[in-house]
Design an enzyme around this catalytic site. Structure first.
Site, mmCIF file in Angstrom:
data_model
loop_
_atom_site.group_PDB
_atom_site.id
_atom_site.type_symbol
_atom_site.label_atom_id
_atom_site.label_comp_id
_atom_site.label_asym_id
_atom_site.label_seq_id
_atom_site.Cartn_x
_atom_site.Cartn_y
_atom_site.Cartn_z
ATOM 1 N N ARG A 201 0.851 -1.205 -0.492
ATOM 2 C CA ARG A 201 -0.012 -0.037 -0.115
ATOM 3 C C ARG A 201 1.083 0.918 -0.092
ATOM 4 O O ARG A 201 1.881 1.385 0.590
ATOM 5 C CB ARG A 201 -0.777 -0.182 1.282
ATOM 6 C CG ARG A 201 -1.535 1.822 2.196
ATOM 7 C CD ARG A 201 -2.787 1.692 0.736
ATOM 8 N NE ARG A 201 -3.461 2.756 0.838
ATOM 9 C CZ ARG A 201 -4.878 2.577 2.127
ATOM 10 N NH1 ARG A 201 -5.190 1.932 2.538
ATOM 11 N NH2 ARG A 201 -4.706 3.644 2.125
ATOM 12 N N ARG A 210 -5.372 2.082 -4.456
ATOM 13 C CA ARG A 210 -4.683 1.668 -3.316
ATOM 14 C C ARG A 210 -5.066 -0.253 -3.339
ATOM 15 O O ARG A 210 -6.206 -0.482 -3.825
ATOM 16 C CB ARG A 210 -5.625 1.767 -1.889
ATOM 17 C CG ARG A 210 -6.832 1.356 -1.625
ATOM 18 C CD ARG A 210 -7.472 2.196 -1.192
ATOM 19 N NE ARG A 210 -7.650 3.360 -1.864
ATOM 20 C CZ ARG A 210 -8.778 4.528 -1.462
ATOM 21 N NH1 ARG A 210 -9.212 4.190 0.211
ATOM 22 N NH2 ARG A 210 -9.090 5.641 -1.528
ATOM 23 N N ASP A 213 -7.146 -1.549 1.170
ATOM 24 C CA ASP A 213 -7.280 -0.231 2.556
ATOM 25 C C ASP A 213 -8.573 -0.931 3.498
ATOM 26 O O ASP A 213 -8.904 -1.734 3.101
ATOM 27 C CB ASP A 213 -7.973 0.354 1.852
ATOM 28 C CG ASP A 213 -8.115 1.092 2.190
ATOM 29 O OD1 ASP A 213 -8.353 2.089 3.031
ATOM 30 O OD2 ASP A 213 -9.943 2.276 2.095
ATOM 31 N N ASP A 215 -10.308 -0.421 7.274
ATOM 32 C CA ASP A 215 -10.352 0.171 8.204
ATOM 33 C C ASP A 215 -11.299 -0.523 9.131
ATOM 34 O O ASP A 215 -12.384 -1.599 8.770
ATOM 35 C CB ASP A 215 -11.969 1.525 7.302
ATOM 36 C CG ASP A 215 -10.794 2.312 6.203
ATOM 37 O OD1 ASP A 215 -9.889 2.892 6.879
ATOM 38 O OD2 ASP A 215 -11.425 2.567 5.114
#
Length: 277
Positions: A201, A210, A213, A215
């Site tokens: 990344r 990307r 990712d 989260d």
């Protein structure tokens, strides 16, 4: 929650800051509470559905005797971790370590530390729009599986979505993950960054392309905001690519800020999209 209590288990072990404590050893007194659902064991009279406290006591004693720590804080922390990882039925623990022979030079009964630790439920959003997107997602999930402080409970389907925020880039493949973890939110974030780094990344463009990712969306019912982490994820109610896969694995999970369930947020996002479209 139900719990089994083990009170004042005496162990002679070699923990301490001073050389004589490590070399000569001293007495420690350990008490633990192991929180779990004991209803099945109670109804069926089945030890396999409970926690065998004989094995717990033997395990604590062996660990205390075969390890050496400077601080009783470290002893308590590592015992808590051992109990939570050794006994899958246990949801949380309370560990107290007493040191009656603490080298203070004044009369006292003991010095002690008590820690409470447990498993937390978290939900993640993961995505990729570079190269072999499926492989990046799968590798990221495998990185989580390799962490002993994380248990993967559910993974949604991988869904293709249009880019969000910066639209002049390739489509994303997105998914949601439900997990249990012994890590704090900040520690969990560090693991996610490790997985992203392992995928190559590059963070040189906001909302840019990307490889991976990851989260944190929700962590129990926690509401927090720091310079590096906001939980629940700040833009989560507005992101269809987050809500759709999350709705597959946690439709009735509650957003602690809006007070609405994930299925409600997803339906609202769908209606708004149809109206705007």
């Amino acid at each position: 929650m139900d719990y089994i209590s083990i009170d004042n288990l005496e162990v002679f072990a070699n923990h301490g800051v001073f050389e004589e404590e490590v070399n000569l050893g001293q007495k420690f007194i350990v008490s633990v509470r192991l929180y779990f659902d004991a209803s099945a064991a109670g109804r069926e009279d089945d030890l396999k559905k409970s926690v065998n406290y004989t094995k717990v006591c033997a395990g604590i004693t062996q660990w205390m005797k075969t390890n050496s720590c400077k601080l009783i804080e470290t002893v308590a922390e590592r015992l808590a971790h051992k109990l939570l990882t050794d006994y899958g039925i246990v949801r949380s623990v309370e560990v107290t370590v007493k040191k009656p022979w603490a080298p203070i030079g004044l009369p006292l009964e003991h010095v002690s530390i008590t820690v409470e630790r447990g498993w937390h439920t978290a939900y993640l959003s993961i995505g990729s729009n570079i190269g072999d997107r499926s492989r990046y997602l799968e590798d990221g999930i495998e990185h989580l599986r390799d962490c002993e402080d994380i248990r993967i409970l559910a993974v949604s389907d991988f869904i293709n979505t249009a880019p969000y925020g910066k639209t002049d880039q390739d489509d994303f493949l997105n998914a949601a993950v439900k997990l249990e973890t012994l890590l704090s939110p900040e520690q969990l974030l560090d693991v996610l960054h490790e997985a992203e780094d392992a995928a190559g990344r590059v963070r040189d463009e906001h909302w840019g392309p990307r490889t991976l990712d990851m989260d944190i969306l929700l962590y129990d019912d926690l509401i927090m905001s720091t310079d590096t982490l906001t939980i629940p994820h700040a833009d989560m109610p507005n992101r269809d690519f987050v809500l759709r896969p999350l709705c597959q694995i946690a439709p009735y999970a509650l957003h602690p800020v809006t007070g609405r369930r994930i299925c409600e947020l997803a339906e609202n996002q769908r209606i708004n999209y149809n109206i705007s479209g």
